[in-house]
Design a protein around this motif. Structure first.
Motif, PDB file in Angstrom:
ATOM      1  N   HIS A 188      11.581  -2.725   4.283  1.00 27.02           N
ATOM      2  CA  HIS A 188      11.950  -1.560   5.099  1.00 27.02           C
ATOM      3  C   HIS A 188      11.566  -0.251   4.402  1.00 27.02           C
ATOM      4  CE1 HIS A 188      14.729  -3.175   8.414  1.00 27.02           C
ATOM      5  NE2 HIS A 188      14.103  -4.207   7.891  1.00 27.02           N
ATOM      6  N   ALA A 189      11.742  -0.220   3.087  1.00 26.88           N
ATOM      7  CA  ALA A 189      11.391   0.992   2.340  1.00 26.88           C
ATOM      8  C   ALA A 189       9.876   1.233   2.383  1.00 26.88           C
ATOM      9  CB  ALA A 189      11.883   0.883   0.900  1.00 26.88           C
ATOM     10  N   VAL A 190       9.115   0.151   2.321  1.00 27.69           N
ATOM     11  CA  VAL A 190       7.651   0.262   2.425  1.00 27.69           C
ATOM     12  C   VAL A 190       7.280   0.851   3.792  1.00 27.69           C
ATOM     13  CG1 VAL A 190       5.531  -1.129   2.647  1.00 27.69           C
ATOM     14  CG2 VAL A 190       7.144  -1.588   0.779  1.00 27.69           C
ATOM     15  N   LEU A 191       7.930   0.330   4.837  1.00 30.54           N
ATOM     16  CA  LEU A 191       7.632   0.807   6.194  1.00 30.54           C
ATOM     17  C   LEU A 191       8.069   2.261   6.366  1.00 30.54           C
ATOM     18  CD1 LEU A 191       8.750  -2.427   8.087  1.00 30.54           C
ATOM     19  CD2 LEU A 191       6.393  -1.625   7.792  1.00 30.54           C
ATOM     20  N   ARG A 192       9.214   2.602   5.778  1.00 29.53           N
ATOM     21  CA  ARG A 192       9.690   3.995   5.876  1.00 29.53           C
ATOM     22  C   ARG A 192       8.696   4.944   5.216  1.00 29.53           C
ATOM     23  NH1 ARG A 192      13.571   5.301   9.033  1.00 29.53           N
ATOM     24  NH2 ARG A 192      15.113   4.001   7.985  1.00 29.53           N
ATOM     25  N   ALA A 193       8.193   4.555   4.048  1.00 34.03           N
ATOM     26  CA  ALA A 193       7.228   5.404   3.341  1.00 34.03           C
ATOM     27  C   ALA A 193       5.969   5.587   4.187  1.00 34.03           C
ATOM     28  CB  ALA A 193       6.892   4.780   1.991  1.00 34.03           C
ATOM     29  N   GLN A 194       5.549   4.519   4.838  1.00 39.44           N
ATOM     30  CA  GLN A 194       4.353   4.591   5.687  1.00 39.44           C
ATOM     31  C   GLN A 194       4.594   5.526   6.873  1.00 39.44           C
ATOM     32  OE1 GLN A 194       3.150   0.731   7.063  1.00 39.44           O
ATOM     33  NE2 GLN A 194       1.119   1.422   7.724  1.00 39.44           N
ATOM     34  N   LEU A 195       5.778   5.449   7.448  1.00 38.40           N
ATOM     35  CA  LEU A 195       6.114   6.341   8.575  1.00 38.40           C
ATOM     36  C   LEU A 195       6.196   7.790   8.102  1.00 38.40           C
ATOM     37  CD1 LEU A 195       8.848   4.115  10.260  1.00 38.40           C
ATOM     38  CD2 LEU A 195       6.676   4.772  11.324  1.00 38.40           C
ATOM     39  N   ARG A 196       6.755   7.988   6.888  1.00 37.97           N
ATOM     40  CA  ARG A 196       6.882   9.360   6.355  1.00 37.97           C
ATOM     41  C   ARG A 196       5.518   9.978   6.118  1.00 37.97           C
ATOM     42  NH1 ARG A 196      11.792   8.185   2.348  1.00 37.97           N
ATOM     43  NH2 ARG A 196      13.503   8.632   3.790  1.00 37.97           N
ATOM     44  N   ALA A 197       4.581   9.145   5.711  1.00 37.48           N
ATOM     45  CA  ALA A 197       3.233   9.671   5.472  1.00 37.48           C
ATOM     46  C   ALA A 197       2.575  10.090   6.781  1.00 37.48           C
ATOM     47  CB  ALA A 197       2.393   8.610   4.763  1.00 37.48           C
ATOM     48  N   ALA A 198       3.059   9.514   7.895  1.00 40.92           N
ATOM     49  CA  ALA A 198       2.444   9.792   9.199  1.00 40.92           C
ATOM     50  C   ALA A 198       3.182  10.855   9.994  1.00 40.92           C
ATOM     51  CB  ALA A 198       2.383   8.508  10.028  1.00 40.92           C
ATOM     52  N   SER A 199       4.450  11.086   9.671  1.00 38.79           N
ATOM     53  CA  SER A 199       5.255  11.977  10.502  1.00 38.79           C
ATOM     54  C   SER A 199       6.352  12.653   9.696  1.00 38.79           C
ATOM     55  CB  SER A 199       5.902  11.169  11.642  1.00 38.79           C
ATOM     56  OG  SER A 199       6.912  11.922  12.268  1.00 38.79           O
ATOM     57  N   ALA A 200       6.571  13.914  10.023  1.00 40.98           N
ATOM     58  CA  ALA A 200       7.664  14.656   9.382  1.00 40.98           C
ATOM     59  C   ALA A 200       9.018  14.199   9.916  1.00 40.98           C
ATOM     60  CB  ALA A 200       7.478  16.147   9.641  1.00 40.98           C
ATOM     61  N   HIS A 201       8.988  13.423  11.007  1.00 40.13           N
ATOM     62  CA  HIS A 201      10.249  13.004  11.641  1.00 40.13           C
ATOM     63  C   HIS A 201      10.527  11.518  11.428  1.00 40.13           C
ATOM     64  CE1 HIS A 201      10.136  16.920  13.442  1.00 40.13           C
ATOM     65  NE2 HIS A 201       8.929  16.667  13.931  1.00 40.13           N
ATOM     66  N   ALA A 202       9.922  10.956  10.381  1.00 42.47           N
ATOM     67  CA  ALA A 202      10.016   9.499  10.175  1.00 42.47           C
ATOM     68  C   ALA A 202      11.451   9.031   9.954  1.00 42.47           C
ATOM     69  CB  ALA A 202       9.161   9.104   8.982  1.00 42.47           C
ATOM     70  N   ASP A 203      12.303   9.915   9.464  1.00 40.27           N
ATOM     71  CA  ASP A 203      13.659   9.472   9.149  1.00 40.27           C
ATOM     72  C   ASP A 203      14.498   9.235  10.388  1.00 40.27           C
ATOM     73  OD1 ASP A 203      12.770   9.625   6.636  1.00 40.27           O
ATOM     74  OD2 ASP A 203      14.278  11.036   5.906  1.00 40.27           O
TER      75      ASP A 203
END
Ligand SMILES: O=C[C@H](O)COP(=O)(O)O
Length: 250
Positions: A188-203
């Protein structure tokens, strides 16, 4: 997750149920789900959308479908479009479930298109990713889930924070084997990091865990920092078990 966000528990009924048993299950669940509990949805087989909509309208429960066509409209016998799902007020649609990838040849490209169709129709795609046992044993888990999510990010970058992601290790689906909370949190942390790299709203993206989640293991899984809910198969068909998972998430 980066800030307080309600957890999301989604029941994936798969190809189970009938009119009478669906109604019995939902009538027991409905009174127990309120605005104070976590967000709860059921993803049902397409023929039951109308009856589930009639039962759940006005309740705190949401509903959705298990697949959507990658095409918008036209000569695609047997397919169900995103607009059709919207006609029944589906809030969610599962895309890229491993059973679709495995038995129906869905590729990352198909899954990305399906997510795009859902988003364009105002339906939240629940994008499933996950490695097989062989891939895990070869140490490829991160590479596989990142590749699967990257395809969806690539096609939907501008609205990627509108999706839900479900990490479902294939070896844990319907097998009674669950990823340990640590194993799941790591991915999940890997996926979160990937989303954060793509979007400022990943959280604000819910990343759900799926794979033999049950009444006994839900609490520990849901306590992990990046596990924002569950995509529940077998246990979502048993009222008491599903309610225990909902309680653990509320
Ligand atoms: O979509 C749900 C998953 O495939 C998990 O199924 P399961 O809870 O029966 O293992």
């Amino acid at each position: 997750m980066g800030f307080h966000m309600k957890k999301l528990i989604v029941g994936n009924w798969k190809m189970n149920g009938d009119l009478a048993s669906n109604a019995a299950l939902l009538q027991t669940l409905m009174p127990k789900i309120t605005s104070a509990t976590c967000t709860v949805a059921v993803c049902v087989a397409a023929p039951y959308l109308a009856s589930v909509q009639a039962l759940l309208s006005g309740s705190a429960m949401q509903w959705g479908a298990q697949d959507v066509s990658q095409h918008e409209v036209g000569a695609y016998t047997g397919e169900v479009s995103a607009a059709m799902l919207r006609d029944f007020s589906a809030r969610y649609v599962i895309v890229g479930h491993s059973e679709r990838r495995q038995y129906h040849g869905e590729t990352d490209v198909h899954v990305a298109l399906k997510a795009q169709r859902a988003l364009a129709a105002g339906i939240t795609p629940i994008v499933c990713v996950g490695e097989t046992l062989a891939e895990r044993e070869l140490g490829q888990t991160e590479e596989i889930v990142k590749r699967q999510l990257a395809a969806v990010i690539h096609a939907n970058g501008h609205c990627i924070s509108e999706i839900v992601v479900a990490y479902e290790p294939v070896w844990a689906i319907g097998t009674g084997k669950t990823a340990s909370p640590e194993q799941a949190q790591h991915v999940h942390a890997v996926l979160r990091a990937q989303l954060r790299a793509a979007s400022a709203h990943a959280d604000k993206v819910h990343i759900l865990y799926g794979g033999s989640m049950n009444a006994a293991n839900a609490q520990q899984l849901l306590a992990q920092a990046d596990i924002d809910g569950g995509l529940v198969g077998g246990a979502s068909l048993k009222t008491a078990d599903f309610l225990s998972i909902i309680a653990a998430a509320s």
